[in-house]
Write an enzyme that holds these catalytic residues in place. Structure first.
Site, PDB file in Angstrom:
ATOM      1  N   PHE A  10       0.845  -1.190   0.000  1.00 50.86           N
ATOM      2  CA  PHE A  10       0.000   0.000   0.000  1.00 50.86           C
ATOM      3  C   PHE A  10       0.882   1.242   0.000  1.00 50.86           C
ATOM      4  CE2 PHE A  10      -2.374   3.404   2.085  1.00 50.86           C
ATOM      5  CZ  PHE A  10      -3.521   3.409   1.320  1.00 50.86           C
ATOM      6  N   GLY A  13       2.397   7.740  -0.035  1.00 51.24           N
ATOM      7  CA  GLY A  13       3.250   8.923  -0.217  1.00 51.24           C
ATOM      8  C   GLY A  13       3.845   8.897  -1.605  1.00 51.24           C
ATOM      9  N   SER A  14       5.166   8.912  -1.672  1.00 50.49           N
ATOM     10  CA  SER A  14       5.791   8.959  -3.001  1.00 50.49           C
ATOM     11  C   SER A  14       5.506   7.700  -3.819  1.00 50.49           C
ATOM     12  CB  SER A  14       7.302   9.178  -2.876  1.00 50.49           C
ATOM     13  OG  SER A  14       7.910   8.071  -2.254  1.00 50.49           O
ATOM     14  N   GLU A  85      13.012   3.033   1.093  1.00 51.25           N
ATOM     15  CA  GLU A  85      12.313   3.487   2.301  1.00 51.25           C
ATOM     16  C   GLU A  85      13.165   3.306   3.561  1.00 51.25           C
ATOM     17  OE1 GLU A  85       9.362   4.972   1.907  1.00 51.25           O
ATOM     18  OE2 GLU A  85       9.374   4.531  -0.232  1.00 51.25           O
TER      19      GLU A  85
HETATM   20  C1  SIN Z   1       4.743   5.468   0.710  1.00 48.14           C
HETATM   21  O1  SIN Z   1       4.742   6.202  -0.272  1.00 48.14           O
HETATM   22  O2  SIN Z   1       3.889   4.564   0.827  1.00 48.14           O
HETATM   23  C2  SIN Z   1       5.769   5.589   1.798  1.00 48.14           C
HETATM   24  C3  SIN Z   1       6.252   6.975   2.052  1.00 48.14           C
HETATM   25  C4  SIN Z   1       7.025   7.593   0.930  1.00 48.14           C
HETATM   26  O3  SIN Z   1       7.900   6.939   0.349  1.00 48.14           O
HETATM   27  O4  SIN Z   1       6.765   8.753   0.597  1.00 48.14           O
END
Ligand code: SIN
Length: 171
Positions: A10, A13-14, A85
């Protein structure tokens, strides 16, 4: 957690707007009991050691939900995702709800006790930090604007994201 078969990840964010990994399928989805917040510091992507940017993490929020996009990925993709991450995020199991039903998947969450965690701040202060910061992956501003754009394009609303976006744009 050893993963041996295709698994849903899931993204909130990015991962929603920047897919530098292969996936078998992607679907809009929702997780319940979590809220998205710009409370995680980014030294490695959207800021630097001496001036971290702000990126999203999940905070426990009973009764709330977080909308995003889930990706079905092969087990070997987790090596890339773990590296991407790595700055404070850990994999946790989560129930993802799709229009067609639910699955158990994985989400990357940066919890409150990781060293890069920044916690809450007034939106105007977060926006000033976001407009100032940049790192190897680009500007922190791009991260916020792209996330807001992606959520809107999927028909989602997120008060926190849109509030920070409006302060970022106002400056
Ligand atoms: C995500 O996108 O699910 C984790 C947070 C990110 O990498 O911005």
């Amino acid at each position: 957690m050893t993963i041996t078969q295709p698994t849903w990840v899931f993204g909130y964010g990015s991962l929603i707007w920047k897919q530098d990994f292969p996936y078998l399928e992607s679907r809009p989805g929702r997780i319940t009991g979590w809220a998205r917040r710009f409370w995680q510091g980014s030294h490695d992507h959207r800021g630097q050691d001496h001036d971290p940017g702000r990126v999203v993490t999940l905070v426990a929020a009973p009764g709330e939900h977080c909308d995003g996009r889930a990706f079905l990925v092969e087990p070997e993709v987790f090596e890339h995702l773990d590296h991407r991450e790595k700055n404070g995020y850990e994999r946790i199991a989560v129930e993802i709800t799709f229009e067609s039903g639910g699955v158990t998947g994985i989400v990357y969450r940066a919890c409150e006790n990781n060293v890069a965690f920044l916690g809450p701040a007034p939106p105007v202060e977060m926006a000033a930090q976001i407009n100032r910061c940049a790192g190897p992956s680009g500007s922190n501003r791009e991260y916020v604007l792209e996330l807001a754009r992606a959520l809107r394009s999927m028909g989602y609303s997120d008060h926190h994201v849109f509030e920070v976006e409006s302060w970022v744009l106002a400056r």
